[in-house]
Design a protein around this motif. Structure first.
Motif, PDB file in Angstrom:
ATOM      1  N   ILE A   7      -0.571   3.481   1.216  1.00  0.00           N
ATOM      2  CA  ILE A   7      -1.796   3.860   0.501  1.00  0.00           C
ATOM      3  C   ILE A   7      -1.700   5.295  -0.023  1.00  0.00           C
ATOM      4  O   ILE A   7      -1.846   6.245   0.742  1.00  0.00           O
ATOM      5  CB  ILE A   7      -3.023   3.713   1.421  1.00  0.00           C
ATOM      6  CG1 ILE A   7      -3.043   2.297   2.015  1.00  0.00           C
ATOM      7  CG2 ILE A   7      -4.306   4.019   0.653  1.00  0.00           C
ATOM      8  CD1 ILE A   7      -4.202   2.035   2.940  1.00  0.00           C
ATOM      9  N   LEU A   9      -3.054   8.550  -1.922  1.00  0.00           N
ATOM     10  CA  LEU A   9      -4.437   8.993  -2.139  1.00  0.00           C
ATOM     11  C   LEU A   9      -4.505  10.460  -2.545  1.00  0.00           C
ATOM     12  O   LEU A   9      -3.674  11.280  -2.155  1.00  0.00           O
ATOM     13  CB  LEU A   9      -5.261   8.787  -0.864  1.00  0.00           C
ATOM     14  CG  LEU A   9      -4.813   9.612   0.330  1.00  0.00           C
ATOM     15  CD1 LEU A   9      -5.859  10.618   0.727  1.00  0.00           C
ATOM     16  CD2 LEU A   9      -4.477   8.679   1.470  1.00  0.00           C
ATOM     17  N   LEU A  16     -11.854   6.665   3.092  1.00  0.00           N
ATOM     18  CA  LEU A  16     -10.820   6.342   4.079  1.00  0.00           C
ATOM     19  C   LEU A  16     -11.314   5.674   5.364  1.00  0.00           C
ATOM     20  O   LEU A  16     -10.708   4.685   5.800  1.00  0.00           O
ATOM     21  CB  LEU A  16      -9.991   7.595   4.398  1.00  0.00           C
ATOM     22  CG  LEU A  16      -9.183   8.142   3.215  1.00  0.00           C
ATOM     23  CD1 LEU A  16      -8.486   9.445   3.588  1.00  0.00           C
ATOM     24  CD2 LEU A  16      -8.163   7.117   2.740  1.00  0.00           C
ATOM     25  N   SER A  20     -10.021   1.971   6.358  1.00  0.00           N
ATOM     26  CA  SER A  20      -9.183   1.781   7.554  1.00  0.00           C
ATOM     27  C   SER A  20      -9.777   0.730   8.478  1.00  0.00           C
ATOM     28  O   SER A  20      -9.059  -0.136   8.980  1.00  0.00           O
ATOM     29  CB  SER A  20      -9.038   3.098   8.316  1.00  0.00           C
ATOM     30  OG  SER A  20      -8.553   4.074   7.451  1.00  0.00           O
ATOM     31  N   PHE A  38      -0.583   6.330   5.088  1.00  0.00           N
ATOM     32  CA  PHE A  38      -1.307   7.072   4.060  1.00  0.00           C
ATOM     33  C   PHE A  38      -0.391   8.149   3.499  1.00  0.00           C
ATOM     34  O   PHE A  38       0.246   8.876   4.266  1.00  0.00           O
ATOM     35  CB  PHE A  38      -2.535   7.765   4.653  1.00  0.00           C
ATOM     36  CG  PHE A  38      -3.640   6.824   5.028  1.00  0.00           C
ATOM     37  CD1 PHE A  38      -4.358   6.150   4.054  1.00  0.00           C
ATOM     38  CD2 PHE A  38      -3.984   6.627   6.357  1.00  0.00           C
ATOM     39  CE1 PHE A  38      -5.386   5.285   4.391  1.00  0.00           C
ATOM     40  CE2 PHE A  38      -5.015   5.763   6.706  1.00  0.00           C
ATOM     41  CZ  PHE A  38      -5.720   5.091   5.724  1.00  0.00           C
ATOM     42  N   ASP A  40      -0.914  11.404   1.513  1.00  0.00           N
ATOM     43  CA  ASP A  40      -1.882  12.330   0.948  1.00  0.00           C
ATOM     44  C   ASP A  40      -1.169  13.174  -0.108  1.00  0.00           C
ATOM     45  O   ASP A  40      -0.351  14.028   0.196  1.00  0.00           O
ATOM     46  CB  ASP A  40      -2.452  13.215   2.061  1.00  0.00           C
ATOM     47  CG  ASP A  40      -3.501  14.169   1.520  1.00  0.00           C
ATOM     48  OD1 ASP A  40      -3.547  14.385   0.292  1.00  0.00           O
ATOM     49  OD2 ASP A  40      -4.257  14.722   2.331  1.00  0.00           O
ATOM     50  N   SER A  47      -9.452  14.950   3.125  1.00  0.00           N
ATOM     51  CA  SER A  47      -8.718  13.701   3.380  1.00  0.00           C
ATOM     52  C   SER A  47      -7.755  13.790   4.566  1.00  0.00           C
ATOM     53  O   SER A  47      -7.704  12.886   5.390  1.00  0.00           O
ATOM     54  CB  SER A  47      -7.926  13.283   2.139  1.00  0.00           C
ATOM     55  OG  SER A  47      -8.785  12.971   1.086  1.00  0.00           O
ATOM     56  N   ILE A  51      -7.549  11.523   7.914  1.00  0.00           N
ATOM     57  CA  ILE A  51      -6.375  10.713   8.285  1.00  0.00           C
ATOM     58  C   ILE A  51      -5.962  11.023   9.730  1.00  0.00           C
ATOM     59  O   ILE A  51      -5.618  10.122  10.501  1.00  0.00           O
ATOM     60  CB  ILE A  51      -5.216  10.963   7.299  1.00  0.00           C
ATOM     61  CG1 ILE A  51      -5.586  10.389   5.926  1.00  0.00           C
ATOM     62  CG2 ILE A  51      -3.920  10.327   7.795  1.00  0.00           C
ATOM     63  CD1 ILE A  51      -4.644  10.769   4.814  1.00  0.00           C
ATOM     64  N   PHE A  61      -1.821   3.594  12.396  1.00  0.00           N
ATOM     65  CA  PHE A  61      -2.082   4.326  11.159  1.00  0.00           C
ATOM     66  C   PHE A  61      -1.317   5.650  11.168  1.00  0.00           C
ATOM     67  O   PHE A  61      -1.432   6.434  12.099  1.00  0.00           O
ATOM     68  CB  PHE A  61      -3.583   4.574  10.982  1.00  0.00           C
ATOM     69  CG  PHE A  61      -4.339   3.356  10.546  1.00  0.00           C
ATOM     70  CD1 PHE A  61      -4.375   2.218  11.348  1.00  0.00           C
ATOM     71  CD2 PHE A  61      -4.994   3.338   9.327  1.00  0.00           C
ATOM     72  CE1 PHE A  61      -5.061   1.082  10.939  1.00  0.00           C
ATOM     73  CE2 PHE A  61      -5.683   2.201   8.917  1.00  0.00           C
ATOM     74  CZ  PHE A  61      -5.725   1.078   9.714  1.00  0.00           C
ATOM     75  N   GLY A  63       0.565   8.992   8.621  1.00  0.00           N
ATOM     76  CA  GLY A  63       0.284   9.749   7.405  1.00  0.00           C
ATOM     77  C   GLY A  63       1.419  10.672   7.006  1.00  0.00           C
ATOM     78  O   GLY A  63       2.191  11.139   7.838  1.00  0.00           O
ATOM     79  N   ALA A  93      -6.645   3.783  -2.457  1.00  0.00           N
ATOM     80  CA  ALA A  93      -7.433   4.229  -1.321  1.00  0.00           C
ATOM     81  C   ALA A  93      -8.927   4.217  -1.610  1.00  0.00           C
ATOM     82  O   ALA A  93      -9.732   4.502  -0.741  1.00  0.00           O
ATOM     83  CB  ALA A  93      -7.005   5.650  -0.947  1.00  0.00           C
TER      84      ALA A  93
END
Ligand code: UDP
Ligand code: MG
Length: 314
Positions: A7, A9, A16, A20, A38, A40, A47, A51, A61, A63, A93
């Motif tokens: 994802i 974003l 978010l 999620s 994610f 970023d 954001s 996350i 999850f 990032g 996202a």
């Protein structure tokens, strides 16, 4: 691992948590093992903190945060490198793509054997004038030049066989043409699924009108590179030769005319200017071709082949 969900974003902190929770629910209902990554892309809002909270709350999850904004293509590329799942799914996202589509997309890859399945936002919830109409033209051009029968090349929601994302590179703004890049790499089974599209609930779109200009320029580039990237002289040389022949025949005509009629004035005839420009143009094309060959010869991927299978050699 069954699934990696990538994802990208940029400044989407409001969406978010809801996104999620929704993904988590769908994947647990379907008992799939998964990771959500994610990326970023240099957000300046909250954001990244969101996350961090999400990754504490749910196990799977993860990032990656870019130092600055590099663009959606770079974010996807980084996600592709990190992905570990057998099937890789990308989605936006901003809650415009529905996580409910994930199980069916995965099924089409695993059971129907597609290399890529692209979402098709058949009914769109975007501004009609600035997005929907240009996007129709853009998709028609992409279909025509690539021969891939997709209605919605730029849909953020797509599913891939793991091998596809590990074999391609997405950079610049080429995320609009991932199916074309993949086809260029030899992945031919490209399918489509009508997906639910939703209006943007939070935040604003990150792409302005430039998307259409850039999109068309990229389409030219990618069609050219797919076809002639490894043999540029076959393109430049062909057109250079055509130009030379036009120039040469104009010269022959002028000289012949002069022989027949000695009063014939060469320099005020259209053929004279055609001959001149055609020869200069032809020469430029040949020079570009030689330079392009030197570049192609030094490219790191000049000898990269994708191997589909082997017998007796492991
Ligand atoms: N995005 C990104 N980097 C950018 C621009 C966009 O990661 O430089 C993300 C954005 O946050 C969203 C997705 O790409 O998750 C699609 O962007 P957007 O919704 O603005 O595009 P649209 O739906 O208007 O085509
Ligand atoms: Mg969007």
């Amino acid at each position: 691992m069954d699934l990696s969900i990538i994802i990208p974003l940029l400044n989407e902190d409001e969406s978010l948590p809801e996104l999620s929770a929704w993904i988590e629910r769908v994947l647990i209902e379907n008992s799939l093992s998964y990771e959500v990554i994610f990326i970023d892309d240099g957000s300046t809002d909250n954001s990244w903190n969101v996350i961090e909270d999400i990754s504490q709350k749910y196990n799977c999850f993860k990032g990656i945060k870019f130092q600055r904004n590099y663009g959606k293509s770079a974010a996807l590329n980084e996600g592709f490198k990190a992905a570990k799942g057998d099937v890789v799914i990308t989605m936006d996202a901003d809650l415009q793509d529905s996580p409910d589509e994930i199980p069916e997309l995965r099924k089409m890859i695993i059971e129907d054997g597609f290399d890529i399945v692209s979402g098709w936002k058949k009914k769109r919830y975007d501004n009609t004038l600035t997005k929907n109409i240009p996007s129709k033209i853009f998709n028609a051009a992409a279909r025509l030049s690539s021969g891939i029968k997709l209605h919605d090349f730029n849909c953020g929601l797509k599913a891939y066989k793991r091998k596809v994302v590990k074999s391609i590179e997405v950079f610049g703004e080429m995320h609009r043409y991932i199916p074309v890049i993949a086809k260029g790499a030899g992945f031919k089974k490209i399918g489509e699924k009508v997906v639910e599209h939703r209006a943007r609930k939070y935040g604003v779109t990150k792409f302005g009108w430039e998307r259409f200009v850039n999109g068309f320029l990229d389409l030219f580039t990618i069609s050219f590179v797919n076809k002639f990237g490894k043999r540029p002289m076959h393109f430049f040389g062909l057109w250079g030769t055509i130009f030379f022949l036009i120039g040469l025949s104009s010269f022959v005509y002028l000289i012949a005319a002069k022989f027949i009629d000695s009063d014939f004035s060469l320099t005020n005839k259209p053929a004279f200017y055609i001959a001149l420009t055609a020869v200069i143009g032809g020469m430029q094309l040949f020079l570009s071709g030689f330079v392009a060959e030197l570049v192609a010869r030094n490219a790191a991927e000049r000898n990269v082949y994708l191997i589909e299978d082997k017998i007796g050699l492991f």
